[in-house]
Design an enzyme around this catalytic site. Structure first.
Site, short mmCIF file in Angstrom:
data_model
loop_
_atom_site.label_atom_id
_atom_site.label_comp_id
_atom_site.label_asym_id
_atom_site.label_seq_id
_atom_site.Cartn_x
_atom_site.Cartn_y
_atom_site.Cartn_z
N GLY A 40 0.85 -1.19 0.00
CA GLY A 40 0.00 0.00 0.00
C GLY A 40 0.89 1.25 0.00
O GLY A 40 1.49 1.56 -1.01
N SER A 107 6.64 -4.31 -2.12
CA SER A 107 6.17 -2.98 -2.51
C SER A 107 6.33 -2.04 -1.31
O SER A 107 7.43 -1.94 -0.76
CB SER A 107 4.72 -3.07 -3.00
OG SER A 107 4.32 -1.89 -3.62
N TRP A 108 5.27 -1.34 -0.86
CA TRP A 108 5.38 -0.56 0.37
C TRP A 108 5.83 -1.45 1.53
O TRP A 108 6.53 -1.00 2.43
CB TRP A 108 4.05 0.11 0.71
CG TRP A 108 3.93 0.48 2.15
CD1 TRP A 108 3.17 -0.17 3.11
CD2 TRP A 108 4.62 1.53 2.85
NE1 TRP A 108 3.34 0.44 4.35
CE2 TRP A 108 4.22 1.48 4.21
CE3 TRP A 108 5.52 2.52 2.45
CZ2 TRP A 108 4.70 2.37 5.16
CZ3 TRP A 108 6.01 3.41 3.40
CH2 TRP A 108 5.60 3.34 4.74
N ASP A 264 8.07 -4.61 -13.83
CA ASP A 264 7.34 -3.95 -12.75
C ASP A 264 7.32 -2.45 -13.06
O ASP A 264 8.37 -1.80 -13.05
CB ASP A 264 8.04 -4.22 -11.42
CG ASP A 264 7.29 -3.67 -10.21
OD1 ASP A 264 6.44 -2.78 -10.39
OD2 ASP A 264 7.58 -4.14 -9.09
N HIS A 292 4.56 -6.47 -11.14
CA HIS A 292 4.71 -6.05 -9.75
C HIS A 292 4.14 -7.03 -8.73
O HIS A 292 4.64 -7.13 -7.62
CB HIS A 292 4.02 -4.69 -9.57
CG HIS A 292 4.11 -4.12 -8.20
ND1 HIS A 292 5.31 -3.72 -7.62
CD2 HIS A 292 3.15 -3.87 -7.25
CE1 HIS A 292 5.08 -3.26 -6.41
NE2 HIS A 292 3.78 -3.34 -6.16
#
Length: 313
Positions: A40, A107-108, A264, A292
């Site tokens: 996120g 990711s985050w 990605d 991704h």
């Protein structure tokens, strides 16, 4: 994926006057502890996330970050910073009476995993990271302003839609006022458009089911509002802080495996390469036929291989 087992413990952990985090523990009660750090920010966890870990080896901890998933209050950006979340991970570790654990994030989740490991290196046994994101201005500009837009023009047009042409020179700031509007007729369409942009672009092959997930207003508002809050505030850290030598030196001795999709366009490989250059001790795997998402076959396969490798650490 490994078999997905049901949690043997779950609950809510009060971490501030405002926030309570949903958490769950599954797998082997006396197994090798691992914490799953979701993306996120604002994404939340899903039962399928347990499947990256062998339940006969790992004690699997999942939790929803402040304002995300089942944590309360939903979509709340008060008292919600990178360093609040780092403290929350420590609070959860202490609550579960875990001395050291493996950390898994994409990711985050890779951003927060790096921030946590650099703050508490003595509590981290290993790092498995995917789709490296360090929240530098250049990374945000590529995805939210000028970069990925060249590859997904039809989706970009939908992302532009809620924003007047006069404000499109700074899309993150333009979205900020709309996502935080008290008028749901403004905040909800903006949240759906923001979330759809990421759902559109997160796999090598566009997944209509994933795009449809952005129509869930509760998910979309938490996802979009919290992401935007972090990005407007530049992650509450110096630009490039996680890649600085003094930051990397703190984690240099932690066994680390990075899985990165070649195509990605949310978190492009240039960031994973930047991390590898300052942290040559890590193992970098670039998946040639992936974007991704952690759920693309080539990425999922290598993530599971990585957690299997650290299962007896």
């Amino acid at each position: 994926m490994h078999p997905i087992t049901e949690p043997f413990e779950s609950g809510f952990l009060k971490v501030s006057g405002i926030h309570s985090l949903y958490y769950e523990v599954s797998g082997k009660k006396d197994g090798n502890p691992v914490v799953f750090i979701h993306g996120g920010p604002g994404g939340g966890t899903d039962p399928i996330d347990r499947g990256y870990f062998n339940p006969e080896k790992y004690k699997i901890v999942l939790f929803d970050q402040r304002g995300a998933g089942r944590s309360t209050p939903s979509a709340c950006i008060e008292e919600n910073t990178t360093w609040d979340l780092v403290n929350d991970i420590e609070t959860l570790r202490n609550h579960l009476k875990i001395e050291k654990w493996n950390v898994f994030g994409g990711s985050w989740g890779s951003t927060l995993s790096l921030a946590y490991a650099q703050a508490h290196p003595d509590r981290v046994k290993s790092l498995v990271l995917r789709g490296i994101f360090t929240l530098r201005k250049s990374e945000l500009k590529f995805f939210y302003q000028d970069g990925t837009s060249h590859l997904f023009p039809e989706a970009w047009e939908d992302y532009l839609q809620p924003i007047p042409e006069s404000e499109r020179h700074d899309m993150i700031t333009a979205y900020h006022s709309r996502l935080n509007s008290a008028d749901e007729k403004m905040s909800h369409p903006a949240a759906r458009a923001w979330a759809k942009w990421e759902m559109w672009t997160s796999k090598l092959f566009v997944d209509p089911e994933q795009i449809a997930h952005a129509d869930d207003d509760k998910f979309a508002l938490a996802f979009a509002r919290i992401e935007n809050h972090y990005f407007v505030n530049e992650g509450f850290m110096r630009d490039g802080q996680l890649l600085e030598k003094q930051s990397i030196d703190k984690i240099r001795n932690i066994p680390t495996i990075v899985i990165q999709g070649r195509y990605d366009v949310v978190c492009p490989p240039t960031t994973a390469w930047a991390l590898k250059r300052v942290f040559p001790e890590l193992t970098l795997n670039i998946v040639p036929d992936a974007g991704h998402s952690a759920r693309e076959p080539g990425i999922a396969k290598l993530l599971i291989e990585a957690t299997d490798k650290f299962a007896d650490l």
